[in-house]
Enzyme design. Structure first.
Site, short mmCIF file in Angstrom:
data_model
loop_
_atom_site.label_atom_id
_atom_site.label_comp_id
_atom_site.label_asym_id
_atom_site.label_seq_id
_atom_site.Cartn_x
_atom_site.Cartn_y
_atom_site.Cartn_z
CG HIS A 107 -2.11 -1.05 1.26
ND1 HIS A 107 -3.48 -0.77 1.26
CD2 HIS A 107 -1.66 -2.45 1.00
CE1 HIS A 107 -3.92 -2.08 1.38
NE2 HIS A 107 -3.03 -3.06 1.00
CG ASP A 131 -5.26 1.91 2.35
OD1 ASP A 131 -4.04 1.80 2.03
OD2 ASP A 131 -5.86 0.90 2.39
#
Ligand code: UDP
Length: 513
Positions: free
Chosen positions: A23, A131
């Protein structure tokens, strides 16, 4: 213009990646893309050790890129995690869920960061890009007067499958092996074997459901979603995801180094000795030169590359069968090897995990190169000799492979990988699945058959290669810059995202677009 005056004239974006390398890296790539295409200041916030990792991946020129790194205080032992643990890497599977839950403790420091920016600049940031796993940030952003944008580091199809499966747990309301998933047409069947053990066993009361159901529901209330994919390569996925989310979805991918997307790079003879991937922060198990020498010694589109991403490995019996199948196929291969499941994945690799004499034989005959733990993947995939990729179907690996027109042999392991594999098999036609997960039994005979098929010039292998080349073309078109008529879809999507976050603040004039 220095960054201070840029922020005063145009605005500021705060980015919040989840604490996992898969990520952090796409978030950093997105930060670079935003800096390249807009005059906004970008602050990327995370915990101290994750920022240290990001810094280690940045080149000296990145340091001048105007991306600010902001430290969010975090104490892992407060969350039942081992000391100095801020990332999924190296965490045993039963402790990963604690790290997921711990993310919510970053809400207070993020709130302070946004308030400080607001005081300093006289207005809140333009938006917070966070996120999907940090759904809590939507409330923080809204309370402080800024927009909230979710960023999914996966593809559209895989993201939809993942969020819908976690929210609805459709496999829990049937005993059948196959079932449909809300958001997908009824005829699209998913199979129980495509679910990781955590979701297969989830029942809304377990820690995984409690995390995903809460955070995803919050993320669904974001003002828009950015997606690291390309509209043209997964039209079904984007159509379904947009209908499901009911907010704007901007396909701004692929977030890859620009030289991976230039006309000359795909499968061009690779005389390059500088790596495409200098700054991964990981030690290579074999030098770039060694990998290139091996690839240079084989003919175009003939070598199989095998790697299971940044943190996976296979079981001991699967490793043995894979090795026997590879050797008996006679096809050249470059294999990133790690200790099998149940052993320290970062530990020493023992020869007994492979057939007796395997490494000596295959290196002696130049059939194979074994690279311990980490290889220069981008360089390998962009080499003219690489013909196919045995992959766990992590989204970054898929994008990297297809950007070079390299078809895939799928072996999904966890997360949304099996849904990615389903999409690239059924929708794109660039993949054949060898097996799933670490519990399956595979036979060397089957490995040999699939390898031979995928590397053949004609037949199914040839067809997969043609389709992979077509996807490569679409990816390159999508990132084309130029005048409005010439811009590719991902560049246009980024412009639309910018217009949305600027909203009414500029009277509709955007001189930098
Ligand atoms: N990677 C690499 N060398 C390796 C293994 C992985 O450079 O030996 C990189 C790969 O290029 C990709 C990332 O690690 O960018 C893996 O990301 P992906 O989404 O495919 O899988 P994950 O590791 O998140 O499961």
């Amino acid at each position: 213009m220095d960054s201070q005056s840029q922020s005063q004239s145009h605005g500021h974006i705060v980015m919040l990646p989840f604490m996992a390398h898969g990520h952090l890296i796409p978030f950093l790539a997105l930060a670079h893309r935003i800096r390249r295409q807009t005059p906004f200041v970008v602050t990327l916030a995370n915990t101290p050790l994750n920022l240290q990792y990001l810094r280690s991946t940045m080149s000296p020129s990145d340091a001048d890129s105007g991306i600010r790194l902001y430290e969010l205080p975090f104490c892992s032992t407060d969350h039942g995690l081992p000391p100095n643990t801020e990332n999924t890497e190296n965490l045993p599977p039963n402790q990963i869920v604690a790290l997921f839950h711990s993310g919510a403790s970053l809400a207070a420091p993020v709130e302070r960061l946004i308030s400080d920016i607001t005081t300093e600049e006289g207005r809140p940031p333009l938006c917070v890009i966070s996120d999907v796993f940090f759904g809590w940030s939507v409330d923080v952003a809204r309370r402080l007067g800024t927009k909230s944008i979710a960023f999914t580091t996966g593809g559209a199809y895989g993201t939809l499958a993942c969020i819908s499966l976690w929210l609805h747990l459709p496999h829990r309301s049937t005993d059948a092996e196959e079932f449909s998933v809300p958001g997908f047409p009824e005829r699209y069947r998913f199979h129980r074997s495509q679910l990781h053990r955590f979701i297969r066993e989830a029942d809304t009361t377990d820690e995984w459901s409690k995390f995903f159901q809460v955070q995803i529901k919050l993320s669904l209330t974001s003002d828009g979603w950015l997606c690291n994919s390309v509209e043209e390569i997964e039209p079904l996925g984007f159509d379904l995801l947009k209908k499901y989310l009911k907010v704007p979805v901007w396909a701004i991918g692929p977030l890859l180094p620009s030289h991976m997307l230039q006309k000359s790079s795909p499968n061009s003879p690779n005389s390059r000795s500088k790596s495409l991937q200098k700054h991964t922060g990981k030690a290579l198990g074999a030098s770039l030169e060694k990998c290139q020498d091996f690839l240079n010694s084989h003919s175009p589109i003939s070598v199989l590359y095998i790697s299971f991403g940044s943190q996976n490995t296979i079981s001991a019996s699967q490793m043995m069968q894979l090795a026997i199948g590879l050797e008996s196929s006679g096809k050249p291969f470059l294999w990133v090897i790690r200790p099998p499941l149940g052993f320290d994945i970062k530990g020493e690799f023992r020869p007994e995990w492979l057939p007796p004499g395997f490494e000596d034989r295959v290196t002696g005959s130049k059939q194979g190169l074994l690279v311990r733990n980490w290889a220069p993947q981008l360089d390998i995939l962009s080499h003219s000799s690489t013909g196919a990729f045995v992959s766990h179907c992590g989204w970054n690996s898929i994008m990297e492979s297809l950007s070079q027109g390299v078809p895939i042999v799928g072996w999904p392991m966890a997360a949304e990988q099996a849904y990615n594999a389903k999409m690239i098999v059924e929708e794109m036609g660039v993949c054949v699945e060898l097996t799933r997960g670490v519990e399956s039994r595979i036979e060397a005979k089957e490995v040999k058959r699939v390898i031979e098929m995928v590397l053949e010039e004609e037949g199914k292998g040839g067809e997969m290669k043609k389709r992979a080349n077509a996807v490569m073309g679409q990816m390159r078109e999508a990132v084309k810059e130029g005048s409005d008529d010439e811009k590719g879809s991902s560049v246009k999507a980024m412009d639309e995202f910018v217009r949305t976050v600027l909203g009414d603040s500029t009277n509709g004039t955007f001189p930098f677009l």
